[in-house]
Design a protein around this motif. Sequence first.
Motif, PDB file in Angstrom:
ATOM      1  N   GLN A  59       0.836  -1.204   0.000  1.00  0.00           N
ATOM      2  CA  GLN A  59       0.000   0.000   0.000  1.00  0.00           C
ATOM      3  C   GLN A  59       0.870   1.253   0.000  1.00  0.00           C
ATOM      4  OE1 GLN A  59      -3.307  -0.236   2.546  1.00  0.00           O
ATOM      5  NE2 GLN A  59      -4.012   1.831   2.154  1.00  0.00           N
ATOM      6  N   LEU A  60       1.986   1.208   0.724  1.00  0.00           N
ATOM      7  CA  LEU A  60       2.917   2.332   0.721  1.00  0.00           C
ATOM      8  C   LEU A  60       3.496   2.546  -0.674  1.00  0.00           C
ATOM      9  CD1 LEU A  60       4.292   4.346   2.780  1.00  0.00           C
ATOM     10  CD2 LEU A  60       6.218   2.739   2.787  1.00  0.00           C
ATOM     11  N   ALA A  61       3.841   1.452  -1.360  1.00  0.00           N
ATOM     12  CA  ALA A  61       4.395   1.563  -2.712  1.00  0.00           C
ATOM     13  C   ALA A  61       3.360   2.115  -3.694  1.00  0.00           C
ATOM     14  CB  ALA A  61       4.896   0.200  -3.182  1.00  0.00           C
ATOM     15  N   ARG A  62       2.095   1.760  -3.509  1.00  0.00           N
ATOM     16  CA  ARG A  62       1.053   2.327  -4.369  1.00  0.00           C
ATOM     17  C   ARG A  62       0.931   3.833  -4.150  1.00  0.00           C
ATOM     18  NH1 ARG A  62      -1.967  -2.223  -2.317  1.00  0.00           N
ATOM     19  NH2 ARG A  62      -1.950  -3.952  -3.810  1.00  0.00           N
ATOM     20  N   ARG A  63       1.138   4.245  -2.935  1.00  0.00           N
ATOM     21  CA  ARG A  63       1.010   5.672  -2.610  1.00  0.00           C
ATOM     22  C   ARG A  63       2.176   6.480  -3.179  1.00  0.00           C
ATOM     23  NH1 ARG A  63       0.692   8.095   3.585  1.00  0.00           N
ATOM     24  NH2 ARG A  63       0.505  10.307   2.999  1.00  0.00           N
ATOM     25  N   TYR A  64       3.370   5.860  -3.210  1.00  0.00           N
ATOM     26  CA  TYR A  64       4.567   6.563  -3.675  1.00  0.00           C
ATOM     27  C   TYR A  64       5.172   5.808  -4.859  1.00  0.00           C
ATOM     28  CZ  TYR A  64       4.128   8.893   0.847  1.00  0.00           C
ATOM     29  OH  TYR A  64       3.658   9.608   1.919  1.00  0.00           O
ATOM     30  N   PRO A  65       4.859   6.194  -6.078  1.00  0.00           N
ATOM     31  CA  PRO A  65       5.297   5.454  -7.264  1.00  0.00           C
ATOM     32  C   PRO A  65       6.817   5.391  -7.431  1.00  0.00           C
ATOM     33  CG  PRO A  65       3.522   6.976  -7.808  1.00  0.00           C
ATOM     34  CD  PRO A  65       3.946   7.293  -6.417  1.00  0.00           C
ATOM     35  N   ALA A  66       7.563   6.320  -6.830  1.00  0.00           N
ATOM     36  CA  ALA A  66       9.020   6.304  -6.967  1.00  0.00           C
ATOM     37  C   ALA A  66       9.694   5.379  -5.962  1.00  0.00           C
ATOM     38  CB  ALA A  66       9.574   7.726  -6.808  1.00  0.00           C
ATOM     39  N   LEU A  67       8.908   4.750  -5.087  1.00  0.00           N
ATOM     40  CA  LEU A  67       9.458   3.831  -4.090  1.00  0.00           C
ATOM     41  C   LEU A  67       9.522   2.420  -4.659  1.00  0.00           C
ATOM     42  CD1 LEU A  67      10.386   3.473  -1.111  1.00  0.00           C
ATOM     43  CD2 LEU A  67       8.005   2.937  -0.560  1.00  0.00           C
ATOM     44  N   GLU A  68      10.684   1.785  -4.540  1.00  0.00           N
ATOM     45  CA  GLU A  68      10.881   0.404  -5.007  1.00  0.00           C
ATOM     46  C   GLU A  68      11.009  -0.509  -3.784  1.00  0.00           C
ATOM     47  OE1 GLU A  68      14.328   0.325  -7.477  1.00  0.00           O
ATOM     48  OE2 GLU A  68      13.829   2.242  -8.429  1.00  0.00           O
ATOM     49  N   LEU A  69      10.409  -1.690  -3.854  1.00  0.00           N
ATOM     50  CA  LEU A  69      10.458  -2.643  -2.748  1.00  0.00           C
ATOM     51  C   LEU A  69      11.326  -3.846  -3.102  1.00  0.00           C
ATOM     52  CD1 LEU A  69       6.707  -2.756  -1.585  1.00  0.00           C
ATOM     53  CD2 LEU A  69       8.575  -1.352  -0.668  1.00  0.00           C
ATOM     54  N   ASP A  70      12.206  -4.211  -2.194  1.00  0.00           N
ATOM     55  CA  ASP A  70      13.017  -5.421  -2.304  1.00  0.00           C
ATOM     56  C   ASP A  70      12.842  -6.165  -0.989  1.00  0.00           C
ATOM     57  OD1 ASP A  70      14.933  -7.380  -2.508  1.00  0.00           O
ATOM     58  OD2 ASP A  70      16.546  -6.060  -3.156  1.00  0.00           O
ATOM     59  N   LEU A  71      11.950  -7.154  -0.970  1.00  0.00           N
ATOM     60  CA  LEU A  71      11.512  -7.789   0.269  1.00  0.00           C
ATOM     61  C   LEU A  71      12.049  -9.212   0.381  1.00  0.00           C
ATOM     62  CD1 LEU A  71       7.775  -6.628   0.188  1.00  0.00           C
ATOM     63  CD2 LEU A  71       9.776  -5.407   1.071  1.00  0.00           C
TER      64      LEU A  71
END
Length: 312
Positions: free
Chosen positions: A113-125
């Motif tokens: 949900q955080l990534a949807r809010r901030y399109p410039a954020l990339e997730l590596d989980l």
Amino acid sequence: MDRLGSMAVFVKAVDLGSFAAAASALGLSGPMVGKHIRFLEERLGVRLLNRTTRRQSLTDFGRAYYERCRVVLAEADAADALAADQLGEPRGRLRVTMPEHFGRRCVVPVLLQLARRYPALELDLSLGDRLVDLVEEGFDLAIRTGGLADRAGLIARRVARQRMVVCAAPAYLSAHGAPTDLDDLARHEGIIYRRSARIPQWLFPRDGRPAVEVLPRHRIQLDDLETIADLAVAGMGLAWLPSWLIREQLASGALVTVLPDQPEYLYDVHTLWVQTPHLPLKVRAAVDALAAALPGYMGPRCDPGGDPGGEG
């Protein structure tokens, strides 16, 4: 070649102990890692690493240069984070490590949900129960449940508390009766969680005193919580599980709470990050999002607590 980029490759090769491991971590080929190291050595006119077919080791100069490179790269990261903060929204790659089941059920939905809010954020989980070294493996954030062991150089913030409940299938209770108190648990069959040859006791809080420790008799031990829940539904015995894991089974009646008047033990959930003079906005945003949303997955009685910016 870019000197700062080559420094980063050099530091990673030293941290991980080989060119091959550095190449895998950085998404490069082995020869390209070697090319970066040779670029630095040729630029400096000094050998950094002694290499054989079996091992590598730092030269005396290489050891001193490695320590300086770590400082330079940390300052560069801090400068990049400062620039990102000025842009007003989290951006860049956020690397997070978390327990497998808890991460999949509770943490990942919040971060998505955080990534949807901030399109410039990339997730590596990374989902797994292995405790990682945040610095050595390059993680920005770790999610851990239960007690914290070694926290040297780390900042911790408690973001939620998970409720532990004793549960069983109606069929088991019909056949064996329901326990009436903690002492009565001893006559029942338990399905026990085991991790790394250690069997945690079932814990029950008491006001102002240490928790009561109980371990029912048991024939079945597992190191997977979801399988324990499945076996409890199948009527194989009592289970002591986090409420978030069995939310659906409790709602459907496949499992029922045992000893409902007994206070439930609360396990803390912490976020941890490397102590730094400037916390990147992407890390701050993730921690704040988890603190706001995770208690909803834990149950209405489990608030996050703790100081929003300090150590837990």
